[in-house]
Design an enzyme around this catalytic site. Structure first.
Site, PDB file in Angstrom:
ATOM      1  N   SER A   8       0.848  -1.192   0.000  1.00  0.00           N
ATOM      2  CA  SER A   8       0.000   0.000   0.000  1.00  0.00           C
ATOM      3  C   SER A   8       0.876   1.232   0.000  1.00  0.00           C
ATOM      4  O   SER A   8       2.032   1.191   0.473  1.00  0.00           O
ATOM      5  CB  SER A   8      -0.901   0.009   1.243  1.00  0.00           C
ATOM      6  OG  SER A   8      -1.539   1.257   1.399  1.00  0.00           O
ATOM      7  N   TYR A  41      -2.812  -0.852  10.391  1.00  0.00           N
ATOM      8  CA  TYR A  41      -2.785  -1.186   8.961  1.00  0.00           C
ATOM      9  C   TYR A  41      -1.481  -0.733   8.318  1.00  0.00           C
ATOM     10  O   TYR A  41      -0.810  -1.484   7.609  1.00  0.00           O
ATOM     11  CB  TYR A  41      -3.983  -0.538   8.272  1.00  0.00           C
ATOM     12  CG  TYR A  41      -4.051  -0.777   6.775  1.00  0.00           C
ATOM     13  CD1 TYR A  41      -4.552  -1.968   6.262  1.00  0.00           C
ATOM     14  CD2 TYR A  41      -3.617   0.195   5.876  1.00  0.00           C
ATOM     15  CE1 TYR A  41      -4.624  -2.198   4.894  1.00  0.00           C
ATOM     16  CE2 TYR A  41      -3.675  -0.021   4.498  1.00  0.00           C
ATOM     17  CZ  TYR A  41      -4.179  -1.216   4.020  1.00  0.00           C
ATOM     18  OH  TYR A  41      -4.238  -1.427   2.661  1.00  0.00           O
TER      19      TYR A  41
END
Length: 684
Positions: free
Chosen positions: A561, A574
């Site tokens: 990401s 996350y």
């Protein structure tokens, strides 16, 4: 509008081809003679409709028929230069074609044209080939069928064989067909119905005679230690051997695999005659063109350890390659005025590997080819059983096999095959692939020719997503809790049993809980790290063992990401786990590079549309964090980028395709941003 004669032919072909007792996949051909109107003269013209090259009887359509003028086909007898130059006649078939379209005429066209019967079937039934390959096949033919079926000695398919069968039919007016030595059967009739009845009668009569008069144990007694292992143990052993065997079958070029532990295979491998019969090889051209001349058979009992079997398989592979090279050298020709030079050797690896007590591993350029190769070897086992039950199995000679295998016409057929897709022959394992980014990646890889394993926590959704990609020759769905090492191993075991191995792994499974530091619980942290950081580690570790053993290189892709390098708000767990994944890419690229395994990452941003993560509540949380409506979140992400364009799952799939394709074969340890340009996440 389909001609009625052609329509009847198609219906008969489909019925015959639907039953594997009649013929194998893509094997045999059928024909019908009749009249149609010549569009140029308006006069009736005699035509031959015949299954063209490469088609399958069970699924034959009008496009799979070659349509030729009978007067021109028969006239070829006047210019036939003899058996030494009969290959030249195949090119002449093109000058006999009627109309446009249709399939290319096959080598068997002459048989159908020259035999004086309105309808002709040429088939490869196991029972018929058993008689054809028996040492006393001619005597058995007379004994079983009387004068109703004639014997035709082995001759390579072609114009001369057509002349031979035509002459034998003329000399035996009561015959309804013939047994082709070493090959199969041909039957005929005045009507489509009669030809089909005659074909079925020959097949059933041969099968009934074998059943009634054959030995009870044609393969001999069971060898001590060679009986089938219990199913669970058998499957575990097959999975443990799969990577080694795929590497053996792929030394010359990468192959996709298929595994079968059918009872017919296990019974054959347990029997005392199995090694001798396997060494004789197959006989019917349709068989050995797909299975190679003979298989590699392990000579250790099922009670041997996996390590012992692996070591012995490598030794046998070296011997197999040397034997195949000797076979090629013994029969290849340098070329002459009447015969072209033999094509170059196409590879010396086995396409069939037999492991007693475990089963059969078969290989091909794609899954369908691999599966069909295994089916053909089962046909060969049935043929050997029938021949040994009544007599002695006596296939055609290696010299004749070579003439078929390295036939210039076969080589030309191979050269006409379309260029393979970029990922053909590659086996992809994609986690979290039932929806969103993972599903888009699986879809793209399948479209590029890969075999795909859709791995997901939800088995039903995984299987449904795989079904959308095609049948089991294209994709399968498996359950995979990536945070559980045993579940990961089970999913990869299912992968190697389905397709032979693995080449391309995509660590995509993920989830997210958007919370600030003080609201993030220990369980929140553990859950996200278990799925993404630990899960990627477990999948990469289990896959790497296979990749290293195969010795074929490969790719591991991490869907990380932009958050792995960008400190976004309210996202501690996350983002931290994505940073962990990002560094795994670098570490594994260094460690696995010596094995030819490339490890790369992709950093998407804000993939809202179709995302399982966003749909599960993450989208609402991020929208609240940024103070926008959830339905506007995708556009919000787009507006903050340099390109002002939303990122969708297919954009990430495109990046996976490029990273794992041939163009970036020297790239490893790289992270590619797929974020429409987020300056704060630029890699430094």
């Amino acid at each position: 509008m389909t001609n009625p004669t052609a329509a009847a032919l198609l219906a008969r072909s489909n019925r015959l081809g639907a039953d594997p007792r009649n013929t194998n996949y893509a094997g045999g051909n059928t024909s019908a003679k009749g009249t149609d109107t010549d569009p140029v003269t308006g006069d009736p013209v005699e035509l031959l409709w015949v299954k063209g090259s490469g088609g399958d009887l069970g699924t034959l359509t009008e496009r799979g028929l070659a349509v030729l003028r009978l007067d021109r086909l028969r006239a070829l007898q006047n210019v036939y230069p003899g058996a030494e130059r009969e290959d030249e006649m195949v090119a002449a078939f093109d000058y006999c074609l009627h109309g446009k379209g249709g399939a290319a005429p096959s080598i068997d066209t002459a048989m159908h044209a020259l035999v004086d019967a309105a309808h002709v079937d040429h088939l490869h039934p196991d029972s018929g080939i058993a008689i054809a390959t028996a040492a006393d096949g001619e005597e058995l033919t007379a004994q079983i069928f009387g004068g109703r079926v004639a014997w035709v000695p082995w001759r390579r398919p072609g114009f001369q064989l057509g002349l031979d069968i035509a002459a034998i039919k003329a000399a035996n007016p009561d015959a309804i067909g013939c047994i082709l030595g070493g090959h199969g059967i041909t039957a005929w009739g005045d009507s489509s119905e009669e030809a089909e009845v005659n074909s079925r009668w020959i097949i059933k009569t041969a099968a009934a005679h074998i059943a009634a008069h054959g030995k009870a144990e044609p393969f001999g007694a069971v060898r001590a230690g060679f009986a089938a292992l219990p199913e669970t143990e058998r499957r575990e052993r097959a999975a443990a051997l799969a990577a080694t065997i795929r590497g053996i079958a792929s030394a010359d070029r990468p192959m996709v695999g298929h595994f079968s532990d059918a009872e017919v295979v296990l019974d054959f491998l347990a029997a005392e005659k199995a090694p001798t019969l396997a060494a004789l090889g197959t006989s019917c051209p349709d068989h050995f063109l797909r299975t190679k001349v003979k298989p590699l058979i392990l000579d250790l009992p099922a009670t041997a350890t996996a390590e012992e079997q692996i070591a012995r398989l490598h030794e046998l592979h070296a011997t197999y390659r040397a034997d195949y090279q000797a076979y090629y050298d013994a029969h290849a020709t340098a070329g002459s005025a009447t015969e072209p030079a033999s094509p170059a050797i196409r590879g010396a690896d086995p396409l069939i590997v037999l492991v007693p007590g475990v089963g059969m591993f078969s290989y091909g350029a794609n899954k369908q080819t691999a599966r069909v190769a295994g089916e053909f070897y089962v046909n060969a086992i049935n043929v050997m059983r029938g021949a040994e039950a009544l007599s002695t199995y006596a296939p055609i000679s290696d010299a004749e096999k070579f003439r078929i295998e390295y036939w210039a016409l076969e080589e030309a057929k191979l050269q006409r095959m379309p260029k393979p897709a970029s990922h053909q022959g590659r086996i992809a394992f994609v986690t979290g692939a039932a929806s969103g980014i993972g599903k888009a990646i699986a879809t793209r890889l399948a479209a590029e020719g890969a075999c795909v394993v859709v791995a997901d926590l939800d088995l039903a959704k995984a299987q449904a997503a795989a079904a959308e990609l095609g049948g089991s020759d294209v994709a399968i769905g498996v359950a995979a809790n990536v945070a559980d090492a045993s579940a990961v191993q089970a999913a990869l075991d299912a992968t190697v049993l389905a397709f032979g191995g693995v080449d391309l792994v995509v660590n995509n499974a993920g989830l997210s809980l958007s919370k600030p530091l003080l609201d993030t619980t220990e369980s929140d942290w553990d859950l996200q790290h278990d799925v993404m950081a630990k899960g990627s580690f477990l999948v990469s570790k289990a896959a790497a063992k296979i990749l290293i053993e195969q010795k074929l290189g490969g790719d591991i892709i991490y869907i990380s990401s932009k958050n792995s390098v960008f400190a976004g708000p309210n996202n501690i767990a996350y983002s931290a786990t994505k940073a962990d994944q990002a560094h795994q890419v670098r570490l594994l690229a260094v460690e696995l590079g010596e094995h030819g395994v490339r490890v790369n990452g992709i950093n998407p941003d804000g993939v809202v549309r179709g995302s399982g993560i966003f749909a599960s509540g993450w989208g609402a949380n991020r929208a609240a964090t940024y103070g926008v409506a959830e339905e506007d979140l995708g556009q919000f992400y787009a507006n903050r980028t340099i390109l002002k364009r939303e990122v969708v799952p297919e954009n990430v799939a495109d990046a996976v395709y490029v990273l794992t394709g041939p163009e970036l074969s020297r790239t490893t340890g790289l992270h590619i941003p797929v974020d429409s340009g987020v300056a704060a996440a630029f890699l430094r």
